[in-house]
Design an enzyme around this catalytic site. Structure first.
Site, PDB file in Angstrom:
ATOM      1  N   SER A   1       0.848  -1.197   0.000  1.00  5.96           N
ATOM      2  CA  SER A   1       0.000   0.000   0.000  1.00  5.96           C
ATOM      3  C   SER A   1       0.883   1.246   0.000  1.00  5.96           C
ATOM      4  O   SER A   1       2.012   1.213   0.505  1.00  5.96           O
ATOM      5  CB  SER A   1      -0.873   0.026   1.259  1.00  5.96           C
ATOM      6  OG  SER A   1      -1.533   1.276   1.395  1.00  5.96           O
TER       7      SER A   1
ATOM      8  N   TYR B   1      -1.601  -0.237  10.519  1.00  5.75           N
ATOM      9  CA  TYR B   1      -1.891  -0.651   9.137  1.00  5.75           C
ATOM     10  C   TYR B   1      -0.725  -0.304   8.211  1.00  5.75           C
ATOM     11  O   TYR B   1      -0.191  -1.162   7.499  1.00  5.75           O
ATOM     12  CB  TYR B   1      -3.189  -0.001   8.618  1.00  5.75           C
ATOM     13  CG  TYR B   1      -3.419  -0.342   7.152  1.00  5.75           C
ATOM     14  CD1 TYR B   1      -3.707  -1.648   6.776  1.00  5.75           C
ATOM     15  CD2 TYR B   1      -3.297   0.626   6.149  1.00  5.75           C
ATOM     16  CE1 TYR B   1      -3.873  -1.982   5.434  1.00  5.75           C
ATOM     17  CE2 TYR B   1      -3.464   0.302   4.813  1.00  5.75           C
ATOM     18  CZ  TYR B   1      -3.753  -1.010   4.469  1.00  5.75           C
ATOM     19  OH  TYR B   1      -3.900  -1.344   3.137  1.00  5.75           O
TER      20      TYR B   1
HETATM   21  P1  NDP Z   1     -11.601  -5.983   0.381  1.00  2.00           P
HETATM   22  O1  NDP Z   1     -12.071  -5.771   1.777  1.00  2.00           O
HETATM   23  O2  NDP Z   1     -12.552  -5.771  -0.731  1.00  2.00           O
HETATM   24  O3  NDP Z   1     -10.955  -7.446   0.237  1.00  2.00           O
HETATM   25  C1  NDP Z   1     -10.133  -7.971   1.244  1.00  2.00           C
HETATM   26  C2  NDP Z   1      -9.976  -9.457   1.034  1.00  2.00           C
HETATM   27  O4  NDP Z   1      -9.107  -9.972   2.071  1.00  2.00           O
HETATM   28  C3  NDP Z   1     -11.285 -10.221   1.139  1.00  2.00           C
HETATM   29  O5  NDP Z   1     -11.373 -11.140   0.085  1.00  2.00           O
HETATM   30  C4  NDP Z   1     -11.191 -10.929   2.475  1.00  2.00           C
HETATM   31  O6  NDP Z   1     -11.823 -12.185   2.391  1.00  2.00           O
HETATM   32  C5  NDP Z   1      -9.683 -11.128   2.602  1.00  2.00           C
HETATM   33  N1  NDP Z   1      -9.275 -11.350   3.980  1.00  2.00           N
HETATM   34  C6  NDP Z   1      -9.306 -10.478   5.024  1.00  2.00           C
HETATM   35  N2  NDP Z   1      -8.889 -11.076   6.138  1.00  2.00           N
HETATM   36  C7  NDP Z   1      -8.577 -12.363   5.802  1.00  2.00           C
HETATM   37  C8  NDP Z   1      -8.095 -13.484   6.517  1.00  2.00           C
HETATM   38  N3  NDP Z   1      -7.840 -13.435   7.833  1.00  2.00           N
HETATM   39  N4  NDP Z   1      -7.880 -14.646   5.838  1.00  2.00           N
HETATM   40  C9  NDP Z   1      -8.138 -14.713   4.529  1.00  2.00           C
HETATM   41  N5  NDP Z   1      -8.603 -13.698   3.790  1.00  2.00           N
HETATM   42  C10 NDP Z   1      -8.821 -12.535   4.429  1.00  2.00           C
HETATM   43  O7  NDP Z   1     -10.334  -5.016   0.208  1.00  2.00           O
HETATM   44  P2  NDP Z   1      -9.285  -4.812  -0.993  1.00  2.00           P
HETATM   45  O8  NDP Z   1      -9.557  -5.696  -2.131  1.00  2.00           O
HETATM   46  O9  NDP Z   1      -9.195  -3.364  -1.225  1.00  2.00           O
HETATM   47  O10 NDP Z   1      -7.972  -5.260  -0.218  1.00  2.00           O
HETATM   48  C11 NDP Z   1      -7.065  -6.229  -0.733  1.00  2.00           C
HETATM   49  C12 NDP Z   1      -5.674  -5.862  -0.288  1.00  2.00           C
HETATM   50  O11 NDP Z   1      -5.336  -4.593  -0.841  1.00  2.00           O
HETATM   51  C13 NDP Z   1      -5.485  -5.728   1.218  1.00  2.00           C
HETATM   52  O12 NDP Z   1      -4.236  -6.302   1.559  1.00  2.00           O
HETATM   53  C14 NDP Z   1      -5.450  -4.219   1.441  1.00  2.00           C
HETATM   54  O13 NDP Z   1      -4.700  -3.857   2.564  1.00  2.00           O
HETATM   55  C15 NDP Z   1      -4.782  -3.769   0.161  1.00  2.00           C
HETATM   56  N6  NDP Z   1      -4.980  -2.384  -0.233  1.00  2.00           N
HETATM   57  C16 NDP Z   1      -6.230  -1.870  -0.417  1.00  2.00           C
HETATM   58  C17 NDP Z   1      -6.366  -0.553  -0.844  1.00  2.00           C
HETATM   59  C18 NDP Z   1      -7.712   0.087  -1.023  1.00  2.00           C
HETATM   60  O14 NDP Z   1      -7.775   1.334  -0.976  1.00  2.00           O
HETATM   61  N7  NDP Z   1      -8.769  -0.658  -1.283  1.00  2.00           N
HETATM   62  C19 NDP Z   1      -5.204   0.266  -1.164  1.00  2.00           C
HETATM   63  C20 NDP Z   1      -3.938  -0.371  -0.912  1.00  2.00           C
HETATM   64  C21 NDP Z   1      -3.850  -1.654  -0.489  1.00  2.00           C
HETATM   65  P3  NDP Z   1     -12.726 -12.842   3.539  1.00  2.00           P
HETATM   66  O15 NDP Z   1     -13.287 -11.733   4.376  1.00  2.00           O
HETATM   67  O16 NDP Z   1     -13.775 -13.616   2.773  1.00  2.00           O
HETATM   68  O17 NDP Z   1     -11.779 -13.741   4.256  1.00  2.00           O
HETATM   69  C1  8X3 Z   2      -5.094   1.686   1.644  1.00  2.00           C
HETATM   70  C2  8X3 Z   2      -4.828   2.890   0.790  1.00  2.00           C
HETATM   71  O1  8X3 Z   2      -4.812   5.429   0.765  1.00  2.00           O
HETATM   72  O2  8X3 Z   2      -6.264   4.288   2.404  1.00  2.00           O
HETATM   73  O3  8X3 Z   2      -3.984   0.867   1.703  1.00  2.00           O
HETATM   74  O4  8X3 Z   2      -3.884   4.249   2.720  1.00  2.00           O
HETATM   75  S1  8X3 Z   2      -4.963   4.291   1.718  1.00  2.00           S
END
Ligand code: NDP
Ligand code: 8X3
Length: 253
Positions: A139, A152
């Site tokens: 991120s 985070y």
């Molecule tokens: P979502 O919440 O849409 O998806 C998150 C996914 O992670 C879900 O499929 C969830 O599945 C899974 N997950 C969470 N906890 C667990 C666990 N303990 N075991 C297995 N699976 C888990 O968010 P995003 O798609 O946005 O996030 C994906 C990644 O991208 C994350 O690592 C996040 O930190 C990162 N990210 C997101 C950004 C954003 O702005 N959206 C920006 C930068 C990075 P389930 O709950 O079914 O287990």
């Molecule tokens: C999540 C992206 O911009 O909320 O990893 O930090 S931001």
């Protein structure tokens, strides 16, 4: 032989979009996440295009991770891309107001979970050799500080450095490692961060143009399908309409 992508967090957001994008390229898929019914839905959507194997998995449970990997059917063991995507942010409040349990959950998922999956899949990636990739979802929060990012952002700094360090140790294996570091993207991420507060989550994206899950899925598949001699170490991607603020300065009234 068909390439296999192993994706964590395939039930939502980037992971689900990446599954759809890999399917368009003809990759077989191992889709994991805790919400099994969502995996079933995605598998039934994609199974006419490519072979799909699904497994309910909480990445925090190292024994469960190893069991899922050990139980992979032969057709899904040729893993050419591990997408370490499962992760979450909790508690956007300032650090003194955050419950310790929320910090632990982020560390357990974003750090320990990612390490658990990497350790279990590494032998399969090394067996695949040249052209295989570990794609870790970091991120911008791992690079840039902002209020409420506390643990985070620190977990994502771990992802960045772990990715670079892995590169050193995997040099002779042909396995590539990339840290994809997105900025704000509209997925279920903020709904999780605000503990299901739909109004607060919507407010984060209101009136701007955030990244989409598909934008990041495109980058994941791009990295995985580059010629084997190319390793992108880190890709930091933000929406054009997101940038940095000036330093905060505490002043006497
Ligand atoms: P979502 O919440 O849409 O998806 C998150 C996914 O992670 C879900 O499929 C969830 O599945 C899974 N997950 C969470 N906890 C667990 C666990 N303990 N075991 C297995 N699976 C888990 O968010 P995003 O798609 O946005 O996030 C994906 C990644 O991208 C994350 O690592 C996040 O930190 C990162 N990210 C997101 C950004 C954003 O702005 N959206 C920006 C930068 C990075 P389930 O709950 O079914 O287990
Ligand atoms: C999540 C992206 O911009 O909320 O990893 O930090 S931001």
């Amino acid at each position: 032989m068909t390439n296999v992508a192993f994706i964590t967090g395939a039930t939502s957001g980037f992971g689900r979009a990446a599954a759809r994008r890999f399917a368009r390229e003809g990759w077989a898929l191992v889709l994991t996440g805790r919400r099994f019914e969502r995996l079933e839905e995605l598998a039934s959507e994609l199974k006419d295009q490519v072979p799909v194997h699904i497994a309910a998995l909480d990445v925090r449970d190292s024994a469960a991770v190893q069991a899922v990997v050990d139980a992979l059917p032969p057709a899904f063991r040729g893993v050419a891309a591990l997408v370490n995507n499962a992760g979450l942010a909790l508690a956007p409040e300032p650090a003194p107001q955050v419950a310790l349990a929320d910090w632990h959950t982020m560390i357990d998922t974003n750090v320990t979970g990612l390490v658990n999956v990497t350790h279990a899949i590494l032998p399969l990636l090394i067996e695949t050799g040249a052209g295989a990739s570990i794609i870790n979802i970091g991120s911008v929060a791992g690079e840039w500080p902002y209020p409420g990012s506390h643990v985070y952002g620190a977990t994502k700094t771990f992802v960045k450095q772990f990715s670079l360090n892995l590169r050193c140790d995997l040099l002779k294996t042909g396995v590539r490692v990339t840290d994809i570091a997105p900025g704000a993207a509209e997925t279920e991420f903020t709904l999780v961060r605000t503990r299901g507060n739909e109004a607060a989550a919507a407010a984060v994206y209101r009136g701007t143009t955030p990244l989409t899950a598909e934008d990041i899925a495109d980058q994941i598949v791009y990295v995985a399908t580059l010629p084997p001699h190319i390793n992108i170490n880190r890709l930091e991607i933000m929406a054009q309409r997101q940038a940095w603020s000036p330093f905060a300065v505490d002043r006497d009234a």
